[in-house]
Enzyme design. Sequence first.
Site, PDB file in Angstrom:
ATOM      1  N   HIS A 160      42.080 -14.650   8.625  1.00  0.00           N
ATOM      2  CA  HIS A 160      41.491 -15.858   8.026  1.00  0.00           C
ATOM      3  C   HIS A 160      40.666 -15.480   6.793  1.00  0.00           C
ATOM      4  CE1 HIS A 160      40.023 -20.117   8.343  1.00  0.00           C
ATOM      5  NE2 HIS A 160      39.226 -19.609   7.412  1.00  0.00           N
TER       6      HIS A 160
ATOM      7  N   HIS B 160      39.956 -16.498   2.268  1.00  0.00           N
ATOM      8  CA  HIS B 160      40.138 -17.411   1.115  1.00  0.00           C
ATOM      9  C   HIS B 160      40.244 -16.568  -0.152  1.00  0.00           C
ATOM     10  CE1 HIS B 160      39.353 -21.217   3.301  1.00  0.00           C
ATOM     11  NE2 HIS B 160      38.741 -20.379   4.113  1.00  0.00           N
TER      12      HIS B 160
ATOM     13  N   GLN C 233      41.622 -28.494   1.227  1.00  0.00           N
ATOM     14  CA  GLN C 233      40.159 -28.349   1.315  1.00  0.00           C
ATOM     15  C   GLN C 233      39.423 -29.696   1.318  1.00  0.00           C
ATOM     16  OE1 GLN C 233      37.585 -25.268   0.879  1.00  0.00           O
ATOM     17  NE2 GLN C 233      36.846 -27.070   1.978  1.00  0.00           N
TER      18      GLN C 233
ATOM     19  N   HIS D  60      41.661 -25.045   9.816  1.00  0.00           N
ATOM     20  CA  HIS D  60      40.220 -25.051   9.980  1.00  0.00           C
ATOM     21  C   HIS D  60      39.958 -26.193  10.958  1.00  0.00           C
ATOM     22  CE1 HIS D  60      40.292 -22.703   6.329  1.00  0.00           C
ATOM     23  NE2 HIS D  60      38.989 -22.558   6.362  1.00  0.00           N
TER      24      HIS D  60
ATOM     25  N   GLU E 233      34.861 -26.952  12.376  1.00  0.00           N
ATOM     26  CA  GLU E 233      33.864 -26.038  11.799  1.00  0.00           C
ATOM     27  C   GLU E 233      32.598 -26.847  11.604  1.00  0.00           C
ATOM     28  OE1 GLU E 233      34.860 -24.166   8.079  1.00  0.00           O
ATOM     29  OE2 GLU E 233      33.158 -22.779   8.190  1.00  0.00           O
TER      30      GLU E 233
ATOM     31  N   ASP F 246      36.981 -14.440   6.408  1.00  0.00           N
ATOM     32  CA  ASP F 246      36.798 -15.782   5.837  1.00  0.00           C
ATOM     33  C   ASP F 246      36.426 -15.732   4.354  1.00  0.00           C
ATOM     34  OD1 ASP F 246      36.813 -18.530   5.729  1.00  0.00           O
ATOM     35  OD2 ASP F 246      35.068 -18.843   7.013  1.00  0.00           O
TER      36      ASP F 246
ATOM     37  N   TRP G 236      30.573 -19.740  -0.417  1.00  0.00           N
ATOM     38  CA  TRP G 236      30.064 -19.865   0.943  1.00  0.00           C
ATOM     39  C   TRP G 236      29.327 -18.631   1.432  1.00  0.00           C
ATOM     40  CZ3 TRP G 236      34.821 -21.513  -0.776  1.00  0.00           C
ATOM     41  CH2 TRP G 236      35.032 -22.911  -0.734  1.00  0.00           C
TER      42      TRP G 236
END
Length: 423
Positions: free
Chosen positions: A57, A59, A152, A210, A213, A309, A315
């Site tokens: 997982h 990005h 997203q 996702h 979350e 992630d 983030w």
Amino acid sequence: MLDLLITHANLPDGRINMSVAVRDGRIVEVAEGLQALAHQTLDAAGQLLSPPFCDPHFHMDATLSYGLPRVNQSGTLLEGIALWGELKPLLTEEALVERALVYCDWAVAKGLLAIRSHVDTSDASLLPVRAMLEVKKRVAPYLDLQLVAFPQDGVLRSKGGLDNLKRALDLGVDVVGGIPHFERTMSEGAASVKLLCELAAERGLPVDMHCDESDDPLSRHIETLAYETQRLGLQGRVNGSHLTSMHSMDNYYVSKLIPLIAEAGVSAVANPLINITLQGRHDSYPRRRGMTRVPELLAAGVTVAFGHDCVMDPWYSLGSGDMLEVAHMGLHVAQMTSQAGMRQCFDAVTINAAKVMGLGHYGIEAGQDASFVLLQARDPIEAIRLRATRLKVWRKGRLLSDMAPAAARLALPGRPGSTAFTR
Ligand code: FE2
């Protein structure tokens, strides 16, 4: 004649003093005390030879963008999403490719040779999709990059969301993604799970969403995901990422939910570094940890893996592609401190992550790819404790990276010239 013979290696499953014989990019034999002619022989001297780390997982389209155009002040998931929205109009394909390639270099040096990356499909331009498809092609000789079509901004909430996601799949993205907890309502979230699972069934693709979350115990999209998986016969092809709301659910409901997840053959990916950072932000004290129920899912027979992630993005400001750091954090947050628990945390970034990604020819067994990492540690627990140096990294028999062992040269009174490597 072998290409490579590694002797005296410890393996993560507990086998010790093993020899691994390699020819034409494949492992041809794993046994104790092998003797054979080889172009190259390496004495592992009791160090750990592991299959490569896998990140299920990530990005890749956002990585290494930290500070662009500004830093996330609140540190919350929602400010991160808003910040990514501010950054998107400024992105160029070239910059995305360049940053992703730098990250892939870091990954290889850390023995991380397979990454499943979500890629944002919200924008009609599909610029991140085109950039990541280019990266996938460029890194293919040394790293397996899987792409997930990730809406997203919400597949139903954003204008043209479903159409854009389908176009991303048409371009060659491998997996159907989703973000049900970010849709407008619980019912729209559930509707998004249903339609995205139907889309995956139609196209014969895996699903990785996702999912929940959130710290909201009523965020129960995982229940719908398990139900749709079973209804559509997608067992073994569906993964729920994050599942952080399970941390806050009441135990009675979870006692029903976990068997449903297991029965549906849905796997789970926790992202310990990010979950401990982003969740619980609305709490005062006591403040929740926010990671899903890893030991309980494992005990029920669910495949659970850990993902990184984010690395240096809207983030999360830290990270280096080190899946041992991910395992280390997962171990602490889930309090998996028994010997068996610590080994499970190592599996969460190796064999379980490979299983979530559906990788073939993985593992240190005859017939599998000769892809492995030699670590400066004797076993998986020591590897996690030390975030051990990756001494050598091979993929399909080819050496991709090597690094000098970590050792301090000490200058201690009365002990001239001594060195230390902290065990
Ligand atoms: Fe994510």
